[in-house]
Design an enzyme around this catalytic site. Structure first.
Site, PDB file in Angstrom:
ATOM      1  N   ARG A  59      -3.416 -10.343   4.456  1.00 57.92           N
ATOM      2  CA  ARG A  59      -3.831 -11.661   4.945  1.00 57.92           C
ATOM      3  C   ARG A  59      -2.638 -12.535   5.360  1.00 57.92           C
ATOM      4  NH1 ARG A  59      -8.189 -10.922   0.826  1.00 57.92           N
ATOM      5  NH2 ARG A  59     -10.135 -10.971   1.998  1.00 57.92           N
ATOM      6  N   HIS A  95       0.842  -1.204   0.000  1.00 56.35           N
ATOM      7  CA  HIS A  95       0.000   0.000   0.000  1.00 56.35           C
ATOM      8  C   HIS A  95       0.881   1.261   0.000  1.00 56.35           C
ATOM      9  CE1 HIS A  95      -2.606  -2.972   2.298  1.00 56.35           C
ATOM     10  NE2 HIS A  95      -3.396  -2.648   1.291  1.00 56.35           N
TER      11      HIS A  95
HETATM   12  P1  AMP Z   1      -6.334  -4.102  -0.309  1.00 54.77           P
HETATM   13  O1  AMP Z   1      -6.146  -3.284   0.921  1.00 54.77           O
HETATM   14  O2  AMP Z   1      -5.870  -5.513  -0.178  1.00 54.77           O
HETATM   15  O3  AMP Z   1      -7.707  -3.958  -0.912  1.00 54.77           O
HETATM   16  O4  AMP Z   1      -5.345  -3.470  -1.388  1.00 54.77           O
HETATM   17  C1  AMP Z   1      -5.410  -2.105  -1.714  1.00 54.77           C
HETATM   18  C2  AMP Z   1      -4.531  -1.856  -2.915  1.00 54.77           C
HETATM   19  O5  AMP Z   1      -3.193  -2.212  -2.600  1.00 54.77           O
HETATM   20  C3  AMP Z   1      -4.945  -2.706  -4.123  1.00 54.77           C
HETATM   21  O6  AMP Z   1      -4.857  -1.915  -5.297  1.00 54.77           O
HETATM   22  C4  AMP Z   1      -3.915  -3.800  -4.119  1.00 54.77           C
HETATM   23  O7  AMP Z   1      -3.667  -4.349  -5.405  1.00 54.77           O
HETATM   24  C5  AMP Z   1      -2.689  -3.063  -3.600  1.00 54.77           C
HETATM   25  N1  AMP Z   1      -1.733  -4.024  -3.043  1.00 54.77           N
HETATM   26  C6  AMP Z   1      -1.988  -4.997  -2.132  1.00 54.77           C
HETATM   27  N2  AMP Z   1      -0.883  -5.739  -1.914  1.00 54.77           N
HETATM   28  C7  AMP Z   1       0.086  -5.216  -2.715  1.00 54.77           C
HETATM   29  C8  AMP Z   1       1.456  -5.550  -2.957  1.00 54.77           C
HETATM   30  N3  AMP Z   1       2.050  -6.568  -2.332  1.00 54.77           N
HETATM   31  N4  AMP Z   1       2.140  -4.800  -3.837  1.00 54.77           N
HETATM   32  C9  AMP Z   1       1.545  -3.757  -4.485  1.00 54.77           C
HETATM   33  N5  AMP Z   1       0.266  -3.397  -4.299  1.00 54.77           N
HETATM   34  C10 AMP Z   1      -0.459  -4.115  -3.439  1.00 54.77           C
END
Ligand code: AMP
Length: 285
Positions: A188, A37
């Site tokens: 997760r 993030h």
């Molecule tokens: P989430 O909080 O899981 O909904 O993710 C929010 C944003 O962060 C989404 O656009 C994800 O694709 C991005 N994201 C999550 N994990 C990663 C990662 N390891 N590398 C880059 N972006 C990520």
């Protein structure tokens, strides 16, 4: 940095910035912020005048037996992380304000883009994603929005949505950020016990092996996906949901890899925790 929980207030903050000629960025997240993030927030901050980070665990993208209740939540910590990465506003509205009606308006990207891969085991997931991102785009009215390649199918769904609904928003897709040993960062990952955490390394190893085969000249998608599947299946703690390949953009089934960009995506359970990862196989121009 401002912590904003009110929809109208965020609309005003964004409108004021735009009227002053400032560019506005949105980074949608579900919180439990990690370096993945942070990379998105940092890019948004570098390229825009006002960076809004939404922190909202979106109930409509979770199936009935998924981890909505136990999804990690720590707004105070997320605010600190977001601010350090360059956020100007953290937007964290209550769920009943974002979904004011019992029968909500849904935004659904139809067709194979949302039906293959995660769409098969999570049939309402992408409807929830498209709906919440539509709401956030209407509220934050960003010029630019930042997403991670980690959620490759989500980015394809959102590109189609933005295109089909004429949203005046430019999507920026940022590379996958990994732990030092290769495991893709994910909110997760904290669910994994030490043995599962170790076992999960097979995902990155198998994707690297696929890249190696591809660079050695293998263009048959079945050969590559079979190699990845066997490597993952050899890990006793793994249960494969899918190992599949699709063209980018559009997620169309591939046979021989002739298209410029092909997505190799995997979803695998380690214990009760389902992880996703992917890599893009690129044919030189
Ligand atoms: P989430 O909080 O899981 O909904 O993710 C929010 C944003 O962060 C989404 O656009 C994800 O694709 C991005 N994201 C999550 N994990 C990663 C990662 N390891 N590398 C880059 N972006 C990520």
């Amino acid at each position: 940095m401002i912590l904003c929980t009110d929809i109208k207030q965020l609309q005003r903050l964004s409108a004021t910035a735009r009227q002053a000629g400032k560019s506005v960025a949105l980074v949608p997240t579900m919180g439990a912020l990690h370096e993945g993030h942070v990379s998105l927030i940092h890019a948004a901050h570098t390229e825009n005048d006002l960076t809004i980070v939404s922190v909202f665990v979106n109930p409509t993208q979770f199936g009935p037996h998924e981890d909505y209740e136990k999804y990690p939540r720590n707004l105070a910590k997320d605010c600190k992380t977001a601010e350090a990465a360059g956020a100007d506003i953290v937007f964290a509205p209550p769920a009943d304000k974002l979904y004011p009606h019992k029968d909500p308006v849904w935004v659904e990207v139809t067709g194979s883009i949302s039906k293959v891969l995660c769409g098969r085991t999570r049939p309402i997931h992408f409807r929830g994603v498209a709906t919440i991102i539509t709401k956030l785009f209407h509220i934050a009215a960003p010029d630019n929005a930042y997403f991670g390649q980690k959620d490759a199918q989500q980015t394809e769904v959102l590109k189609r949505m933005v295109d089909d609904l004429f949203f005046p928003v430019r999507l920026h897709i940022m590379p996958i950020i990994r732990e030092a040993d290769g495991l893709a960062k994910s909110s997760r990952n904290i669910y994994l016990n030490p043995a599962e955490r170790k076992a999960a390394l097979v995902l990155y190893k198998s994707l690297k092996q696929a890249q190696k085969l591809f660079l050695q000249g293998e263009k048959n998608s079945d050969v590559i996906s079979t190699a990845v599947r066997s490597m993952i299946a050899a890990e006793p703690l793994s249960t494969i949901d899918y190992v599949e390949m699709y063209t980018l953009p559009g997620l169309i089934t591939v046979g021989k890899i002739l298209d410029k960009r092909t997505l190799l995506a995997v979803a695998v359970k380690f214990g009760a925790t389902r992880l996703i990862d992917n890599t893009i196989l690129e044919v030189d121009a």
